[in-house]
Design a protein around this motif. Structure first.
Motif, PDB file in Angstrom:
ATOM      1  N   UNK A  28     -24.163 -89.544 -13.092  1.00 21.06           N
ATOM      2  CA  UNK A  28     -24.145 -88.782 -14.337  1.00 21.06           C
ATOM      3  C   UNK A  28     -25.118 -89.420 -15.320  1.00 21.06           C
ATOM      4  N   UNK A  29     -25.973 -88.609 -15.919  1.00 21.47           N
ATOM      5  CA  UNK A  29     -26.847 -89.050 -16.999  1.00 21.47           C
ATOM      6  C   UNK A  29     -26.289 -88.457 -18.285  1.00 21.47           C
ATOM      7  N   UNK A  30     -25.721 -89.285 -19.135  1.00 21.51           N
ATOM      8  CA  UNK A  30     -24.961 -88.820 -20.296  1.00 21.51           C
ATOM      9  C   UNK A  30     -25.795 -88.834 -21.561  1.00 21.51           C
ATOM     10  N   UNK A  31     -25.717 -87.747 -22.323  1.00 21.47           N
ATOM     11  CA  UNK A  31     -26.346 -87.644 -23.644  1.00 21.47           C
ATOM     12  C   UNK A  31     -27.850 -87.897 -23.579  1.00 21.47           C
ATOM     13  N   UNK A  32     -28.522 -87.163 -22.701  1.00 26.45           N
ATOM     14  CA  UNK A  32     -29.961 -87.359 -22.522  1.00 26.45           C
ATOM     15  C   UNK A  32     -30.776 -86.656 -23.604  1.00 26.45           C
ATOM     16  N   UNK A  33     -31.989 -87.151 -23.799  1.00 25.45           N
ATOM     17  CA  UNK A  33     -32.917 -86.621 -24.793  1.00 25.45           C
ATOM     18  C   UNK A  33     -34.207 -86.180 -24.114  1.00 25.45           C
ATOM     19  N   UNK A  34     -35.020 -85.365 -24.805  1.00 21.01           N
ATOM     20  CA  UNK A  34     -36.304 -84.961 -24.241  1.00 21.01           C
ATOM     21  C   UNK A  34     -37.135 -86.181 -23.834  1.00 21.01           C
ATOM     22  N   UNK A  35     -37.761 -86.075 -22.679  1.00 29.97           N
ATOM     23  CA  UNK A  35     -38.520 -87.190 -22.142  1.00 29.97           C
ATOM     24  C   UNK A  35     -37.752 -87.977 -21.101  1.00 29.97           C
ATOM     25  N   UNK A  36     -36.428 -87.966 -21.216  1.00 29.77           N
ATOM     26  CA  UNK A  36     -35.606 -88.673 -20.227  1.00 29.77           C
ATOM     27  C   UNK A  36     -35.338 -87.811 -19.004  1.00 29.77           C
ATOM     28  N   UNK A  37     -35.128 -86.512 -19.233  1.00 30.00           N
ATOM     29  CA  UNK A  37     -34.802 -85.654 -18.086  1.00 30.00           C
ATOM     30  C   UNK A  37     -35.893 -85.697 -17.026  1.00 30.00           C
ATOM     31  N   UNK A  38     -37.163 -85.711 -17.451  1.00 33.09           N
ATOM     32  CA  UNK A  38     -38.266 -85.749 -16.489  1.00 33.09           C
ATOM     33  C   UNK A  38     -38.210 -87.027 -15.648  1.00 33.09           C
TER      34      UNK A  38
END
Length: 230
Positions: free
Chosen positions: A34-44
C-alpha cells in the motif's frame, strides 16, 4: 513542561469488517503493497517500482491511496497510459486477478488498507511534502518504507530508522530495494514491525502525561468555578 509528542498517541483508524473481508477474499494469496497518501510525482515512481517488482513477484498488487481522492481519475489515466491494469475504488471496482494497481480514491478508508497490506509506503516523502504520520500503520502491523522528505515528523522517523522500525529510500532504486527485501523476507517484516512498535511504546503516552500534568490546574479551575457559582 515537556510531555512528549501527541502525534504518537493517534488511535489505529477503524475499518468496516465486511469491506475488509471482501477485499481480503479477492486478493487472497497475492503479495500487497500500500502506498498511502501519495502526491503528484510519487505515483510515477511507484508505477516503475511496481513494474520492476512484478518481475520478481508476478502476482503483486500495489494499492495507491492518493492524499487527495479527487486525483483518482488522473492517477488512473497515468496508470493506464503506462500499460498497467488499474481499478478505481471510487467506481466501486474491486481488484481482479489481472489488476496491477488498485487506486483507493475514497475518503476515510486508510484503516481498511493498512489492515490489508503488510508493507506500507508513506507518501509525501519522495517529494518534498513533509511525509505522513506512520503511527496508524504501525499500530496495524505494517512495515514502513518512506522517502527522505519527512520534515513534518522528523523525530518520529529518526527514532524509527535508528531502531530498524522503518526503511528509508532516497531514490527509485532504493525504493525498489527496500520493498523487494520486505516482500521476499517475512522475518524481516516481523523484525521491522516489532522494532517500530517498541519505538511507539517508548515515545508514546504523551496524551496521558499531558492530562496528568493539567489535572491540578483543571481541579483548581473547577473549584474556582464552583465558588463563583455558589
Amino acid at each position: 513542561m515537556a510531555t512528549g509528542n501527541l502525534k504518537l498517541d493517534v488511535p489505529a483508524p477503524p475499518a468496516d469488517a465486511a469491506k475488509l473481508e471482501r477485499l481480503m477474499s479477492v486478493t487472497r494469496g497475492r503479495p500487497i503493497i500500500v502506498a498511502a497518501s501519495t502526491h503528484p510525482g510519487e505515483e510515477e515512481m511507484l508505477l516503475e517500482a511496481h513494474r520492476t517488482l512484478a518481475g520478481l513477484f508476478p502476482s503483486l498488487l500495489s494499492v495507491i491511496v492518493p492524499r487527495h481522492p479527487d486525483r483518482g481519475e488522473a492517477v488512473g489515466r497515468t496508470i493506464t497510459a503506462s500499460g498497467l491494469h488499474v481499478a478505481l475504488r471510487s467506481r466501486e471496482e474491486l481488484p481482479t486477478a489481472t489488476t496491477d494497481i488498485y487506486v483507493a480514491d475514497t475518503m476515510g478508508e486508510l484503516g481498511l488498507f493498512y489492515r490489508l497490506a503488510p508493507i506500507v509506503f508513506m507518501g509525501g516523502s519522495l517529494v518534498p511534502r513533509g511525509g505522513q504520520n506512520p503511527i496508524e500503520a504501525i499500530k496495524l502491523g505494517a512495515s514502513i518504507v518512506h522517502g527522505p522528505h519527512v520534515f513534518n515528523f522528523t523525530d518520529i522517523y529518526e527514532a524509527l530508522d535508528r531502531a530498524g522500525g522503518a526503511d528509508r529510500a532516497d531514490t527509485q532504486e532504493a525504493l525498489v530495494k527496500q520493498l523487494r527485501r520486505l516482500l521476499a523476507d517475512p522475518a524481516a517484516r516481523e523484525l521491522s514491525v516489532s522494532a517500530a512498535e517498541r519505538v511507539v511504546e517508548q515515545l508514546g503516552g504523551a496524551l496521558d502525561r499531558t492530562m496528568a500534568a493539567l489535572e491540578p490546574y483543571l481541579l483548581q479551575l473547577r473549584l474556582e468555578t464552583g465558588v463563583a457559582n455558589a
